[in-house]
Design an enzyme around this catalytic site. Structure first.
Site: not given
Length: 451
Positions: A122, A183, A274, A280, A282, A314
């Protein structure tokens, strides 16, 4: 959904986080125990009514996760207290026969490993969805900027012209390849009993295992893989490939968004500021995706190290050591994929900055092309162009002017020199390569569609 942790929105973005949460793990453990009982009924070794009673008891609201977590320390895994809790639930319901049927024939690792395959399946689906979205966004950029010339860079230095579209196609190709790798991973159930012999099923073990696999939608292995951890190792390495693909693109985006380059930016209002610097902006998406990619190799190594040390039938310790790094690996790669999809879907290409970068070297970006143009027309064109480039760099004069002086005694005209230094005319087969990539991608998508 539980409240996010302090760093979760930055380092654990996307649906993969919830897919590997404690709640998801508990649900998978319960689903596994229910499927085991129902599979036994399918194989004729347990009464259907008894199996159905076990299935009804395997509901998250009928067990106490906190108590199971606390009591897990006594046995070294959460399955032992979970089984005890389920039996207690059934006895309280007056279903003593069903209580005795819980976990019949299995060992703790059978349930933990099978649940881990459910959780991983999942979570991988969530990672795949986000990675596919990132690839689609990159492919859209490739189509949009198919013909936009840009400075190609090698070793962080300008090298020769490419197109913005070709670079984006390269991003999409790497992400598509990582999706394809995800996949290929095939999870399987685990069922062998204490030492992999299925002895507790009195000859019906293989029939139960086949029904178990069908119930859960997982593959049925020929043998138990208690200590043969190839499936876990494959998952780790495939997720590592996701980190590589994400990191490559995110690094490009971070570099292209530098103030001195400024060829791209993330257009997300209110994001990128920032605590100190008002100006800024970013590239938070790319930065966070890159952070995930940087963390991925260490987690891959931790999983592979644990997977490689299982002994006999195991393992004493290595199996337990897989749980946390595998969960963190899925969370981290999922975060990188989600952030990269966000970054690419909000990416703005500043075409003025792209054009400006083409002119930064004063024509030196096309030096190799000039060598090609002069081949057969002057002696040792490589030496002539190399000397002209050196002179232009040292003197600060335009490369075209220096070349014109160097070629003044030849039949090479200034118009030819200027044409040879035009980036738009010398991007090689970039446009055709983008077209070929997009066509192949479209064809592959068409083949994947259900008929």
């Amino acid at each position: 959904m539980t409240a996010p942790g302090l760093f979760d929105e930055i380092l654990a973005r996307g649906a993969a986080r919830e897919a590997v949460s404690d709640a998801a793990w508990l649900a998978a453990l319960l689903e596994t125990e229910a499927a085991l009982a129902l599979a036994a009924a399918d194989a004729g070794v347990l009464a259907p009514a008894v199996a159905e009673a076990v299935g009804r008891a395997c509901a998250p609201d009928r067990v106490d996760p906190g108590a199971i977590a606390t009591e897990a320390a006594a046995s070294g895994n959460p399955v032992v207290p979970l089984v005890a809790a389920l039996r207690g639930v059934l006895r309280a319901d007056g279903a003593d026969e069903a209580a005795a049927a819980v976990h019949r024939g299995a060992t703790s690792q059978d349930v933990m490993d099978t649940a881990s395959m459910l959780v991983a399946t999942r979570a991988v689906a969530a990672v795949t969805a986000d990675l596919s979205a990132a690839a689609d966004a990159a492919a859209a950029l490739a189509a949009r900027y198919r013909d936009t010339p840009a400075a190609g860079r090698t070793l962080l230095q300008q090298a020769a012209p490419v197109t913005v579209g070709l670079r984006a196609a390269g991003w999409a190709a790497g992400l598509d390849a990582a999706v394809a790798a995800l996949r290929t991973w095939r999870p399987a159930v685990q069922l062998g009993g204490a030492v992999g012999t299925l002895a507790a099923f009195a000859g019906d073990g293989r029939a139960v295992r086949a029904a178990f696999a069908r119930r859960l939608g997982l593959e049925e292995p020929t043998l138990a893989w208690h200590t043969e951890r190839g499936r876990v190792a494959e998952l780790a390495t495939v997720l590592g490939r996701v980190g590589v693909a994400v990191g490559s693109v995110a690094t490009d985006l971070v570099l292209l968004a530098q103030t001195e380059v400024g060829e791209v930016r993330e257009d997300v209002p209110g994001r990128g500021g920032s605590s100190t610097l008002p100006h800024k902006r970013n590239p938070v998406g790319a930065v966070s995706a890159r952070a995930a990619a940087v963390a991925t190799p260490g987690l891959v190594a931790a999983v592979l190290t644990a997977a490689s040390g299982h002994e006999y039938e195991r393992a004493a310790g290595p199996w337990h050591a897989e749980w946390v790094p595998l969960r963190e690996l899925v969370r981290t790669t999922g975060s990188g994929a989600a952030w990269l999809a966000d970054s690419l879907s909000h990416l703005v290409v500043d075409q003025d900055a792209v054009r400006t970068a083409l002119d930064v070297t004063g024509g030196l970006l096309l030096a190799e092309n000039v060598t090609t143009v002069l081949r057969g027309r002057v002696d040792d064109p490589k030496a002539l162009v190399t000397e002209a480039a050196s002179t232009a760099l040292d003197s600060g004069r335009p490369f075209a002017d220096v070349l014109a002086d160097a070629l003044s005694g030849t039949d090479v005209s200034r118009a030819e020199i200027d044409a040879a230094l035009d980036p738009a005319a010398h991007t090689g087969e970039s446009a055709a390569l983008v077209d070929a990539f997009l066509a192949a991608r479209h064809a592959a998508r068409h083949q994947e569609e259900p008929t």
